[in-house]
Design a protein around this motif. Structure first.
Motif, PDB file in Angstrom:
ATOM      1  N   LYS A  64       0.838  -1.193   0.000  1.00  0.00           N
ATOM      2  CA  LYS A  64       0.000   0.000   0.000  1.00  0.00           C
ATOM      3  C   LYS A  64       0.875   1.247   0.000  1.00  0.00           C
ATOM      4  O   LYS A  64       1.968   1.253   0.571  1.00  0.00           O
ATOM      5  CB  LYS A  64      -0.916   0.018   1.217  1.00  0.00           C
ATOM      6  N   GLY A  66       0.503   5.936  -0.754  1.00  0.00           N
ATOM      7  CA  GLY A  66      -0.336   7.067  -1.119  1.00  0.00           C
ATOM      8  C   GLY A  66      -0.501   8.049   0.029  1.00  0.00           C
ATOM      9  O   GLY A  66       0.206   7.983   1.043  1.00  0.00           O
ATOM     10  N   ASP A  67      -1.443   8.991  -0.150  1.00  0.00           N
ATOM     11  CA  ASP A  67      -1.729   9.979   0.885  1.00  0.00           C
ATOM     12  C   ASP A  67      -3.248  10.116   1.020  1.00  0.00           C
ATOM     13  O   ASP A  67      -4.009   9.296   0.519  1.00  0.00           O
ATOM     14  CB  ASP A  67      -1.065  11.318   0.553  1.00  0.00           C
ATOM     15  N   SER A  68      -3.670  11.168   1.668  1.00  0.00           N
ATOM     16  CA  SER A  68      -5.103  11.335   1.908  1.00  0.00           C
ATOM     17  C   SER A  68      -5.880  11.619   0.626  1.00  0.00           C
ATOM     18  O   SER A  68      -7.091  11.408   0.556  1.00  0.00           O
ATOM     19  CB  SER A  68      -5.327  12.470   2.917  1.00  0.00           C
ATOM     20  N   HIS A  71      -4.873   6.925  -2.850  1.00  0.00           N
ATOM     21  CA  HIS A  71      -4.358   5.747  -2.148  1.00  0.00           C
ATOM     22  C   HIS A  71      -4.437   4.551  -3.101  1.00  0.00           C
ATOM     23  O   HIS A  71      -5.474   4.322  -3.721  1.00  0.00           O
ATOM     24  CB  HIS A  71      -5.187   5.474  -0.893  1.00  0.00           C
ATOM     25  N   THR A  73      -3.474   0.271  -3.602  1.00  0.00           N
ATOM     26  CA  THR A  73      -3.094  -1.011  -3.002  1.00  0.00           C
ATOM     27  C   THR A  73      -2.742  -1.995  -4.115  1.00  0.00           C
ATOM     28  O   THR A  73      -3.527  -2.178  -5.056  1.00  0.00           O
ATOM     29  CB  THR A  73      -4.249  -1.587  -2.161  1.00  0.00           C
ATOM     30  N   CYS A 115      -8.943   7.577  -5.434  1.00  0.00           N
ATOM     31  CA  CYS A 115      -8.299   8.858  -5.719  1.00  0.00           C
ATOM     32  C   CYS A 115      -9.389   9.928  -5.860  1.00  0.00           C
ATOM     33  O   CYS A 115     -10.295   9.800  -6.720  1.00  0.00           O
ATOM     34  CB  CYS A 115      -7.490   8.770  -7.003  1.00  0.00           C
TER      35      CYS A 115
END
Length: 487
Positions: A64, A66-68, A71, A73, A115
């Motif tokens: 995994k 990413g950020d807020s 993201h 997976t 996203c």
């Protein structure tokens, strides 16, 4: 599970015909795998890897990142094929380093993402190019068996090609750099972890099954356990060996003589060398002597079917009619029995160009006295000192190679030990004793020597174009190797 088996087994155990001894003792021999041998094994290893790795599957847990805002997976990362442009094996002070360069890896993985609150999923076709693998192995001794463990591993990836599929592939192509980093980290960490597991779970158990004891006769076997950890230099891999014949009797005691210091060799033109001191042969002579194999009792039932080298009248006192008249006159035309035995273990001495065996024994001559109901009556005993050249050779069959010996004739010195029939001229009867020993005892000795003792190798290894050199205190076998992995 076959990913590195063929390569590593071939490199590590091709000629480990090995044996073990306490570290303070000298070894009975030494196995040397030269750079030429490693080069051959590297070429073979590249072919084996191409064959087995193109279907390798490596499954991992979710990755995994990413950020807020976005993201992603990654799941079910797998390798479907590997192409290796170049493969090599290098010796160093720590062990064996296997290098594969210009790897091309193909595979795939699944993805899911969110996203800007938009979810999606799909698959990615994976292509990795211009990659390098470096794997360092430590080869050691585990209770007399060869062992191997990973000492270092690295995978260097220069380029990752990702082809996204799915309705949001265009968006995810913007995340190429993020996925690229995940894949590179996975390939280096998880790839090396899988290789280490393979070596531990697959290769090590195979090495532990390598035979360290091989039976020769019902009561005799050869100890083939490792002496110590193999040693590495920048030109070869050396494994010291014990090479001792032993009896399986619980009360058997080891020979009262030590193994001589092992000779250093400089030859390097062949793939491998087996250096054998006189110790294995002399421990064989010792144990065969202790177990009574060098005691021959020839009765009329054994002697009367005439050997082609003995007059057709068989072994009777007629043979001695002209040489020892008093013997024949006292026991005319009577059958005799010969009791022949060594009085000490024979001893092999190797010098440049020659291997010579020396030994001492006694021949006791008795008659079946027809005047006393065929009672066995002792007539005389002879002390015999002999020496002979031993022709050392190799006997090769499918999957096996034995070191053998051949004795053609003994050079004898005969003296009279005792006599019940009056004076005996030992010089006059030496030729007859020579004939009897060559005809009756040597076939039994050669029956064992022609079989020889086996060189243990792994399945699929064949020694080719082997040659034997007799040096100062050693026998050197130089050989090339043909390796075909077994199913």
């Amino acid at each position: 599970s076959m990913i590195f088996n063929s390569v590593l087994i071939a490199v590590i155990t091709t000629l480990i015909t090995v044996t073990s001894l306490e570290a303070a003792d000298n070894p009975g021999g030494r196995i040397v795998i030269t750079q030429n041998g490693l080069n051959y094994l590297s070429q073979e290893g590249m072919q084996y890897l191409k064959t087995y790795l193109h279907t390798a599957q490596i499954e991992i847990s979710d990755q995994k990142a990413g950020d807020s805002t976005c993201h992603i997976t990654l799941t079910n990362i797998h390798i479907s094929g590997i192409h290796i442009e170049e493969f090599s094996a290098e010796l160093g002070s720590k062990g064996l380093t296997i290098k594969a360069t210009d790897l091309t890896i193909s595979g795939g993985l699944d993805y899911s993402f969110r996203c800007l609150l938009v979810p999606g999923s799909g698959s990615i076709d994976l292509g990795v190019s211009a990659s390098d693998l470096s794997l360092t192995l430590l080869v050691g001794d585990n209770d007399g068996h060869p062992s191997v463990e990973t000492d270092g591993c690295s995978i260097s990836i220069s380029s990752v090609d990702l082809d996204f599929s799915g309705f949001a592939a265009g968006i995810l192509n913007l995340l190429h750099g993020l996925v690229d980093g995940i894949v590179k980290l996975f390939m280096n960490n998880e790839g090396c972890s899988k290789i280490s597991e393979l070596i531990k779970n697959d290769l090590s158990p195979i090495l532990q099954k390598y035979p360290t004891i091989m039976p020769i006769e019902d009561l005799v076997e050869i100890d083939y356990s490792l002496v110590d950890d193999p040693t590495f230099s920048n030109v070869d891999l050396q494994v010291d060996i014990k090479g001792e014949f032993v009896s399986i009797r619980p009360d058997y005691e080891s020979p009262p003589f030590p193994a001589p210091p092992i000779t250093q060799i400089t030859e390097s033109s062949r793939m491998a060398y087996l250096l054998i001191s006189s110790y294995p042969a002399n421990t064989a002579a010792y144990v065969f002597y202790e177990e009574g194999f060098l005691h021959f009792n020839k009765t009329p039932a054994d002697l009367l079917p005439a050997n082609k080298n003995i007059p057709t009248i068989g072994i009777t006192t007629v043979l001695f009619q002209d040489l020892i008249p008093a013997f024949y006159n006292k026991y005319p035309d009577m059958n005799i029995t010969l009791n022949m035995y060594a009085t000490s273990p024979p001893f092999l001495k190797v010098t440049p160009g020659e291997a010579r065996l020396q030994g001492s024994g006694v021949i006791e001559v008795a008659v079946y006295d027809t005047n006393c109901d065929n009672a066995v009556v002792h007539a005389f005993s002879l002390e015999v000192d002999g020496s002979t050249e031993v022709k050392v050779g190799l006997y090769q069959t499918a999957g096996a190679t034995n070191v053998t010996g051949e004795v053609e004739s003994l050079d004898l010195e005969v003296t009279v030990q005792d006599t019940e029939i009056g004076p005996i001229n030992a010089t006059r009867i030496t030729d007859l004793i020579q004939l009897l020993v060559d005809s009756l005892a040597l076939p039994l000795v050669n029956g064992v020597a022609n079989v020889g003792w086996p060189i243990p190798v792994i399945d699929g290894v064949e020694l080719v174009d082997s040659e034997i050199i007799l040096g100062d205190g050693y026998i050197l076998i130089g050989t090339d190797v043909n390796y075909q992995p077994q199913q």
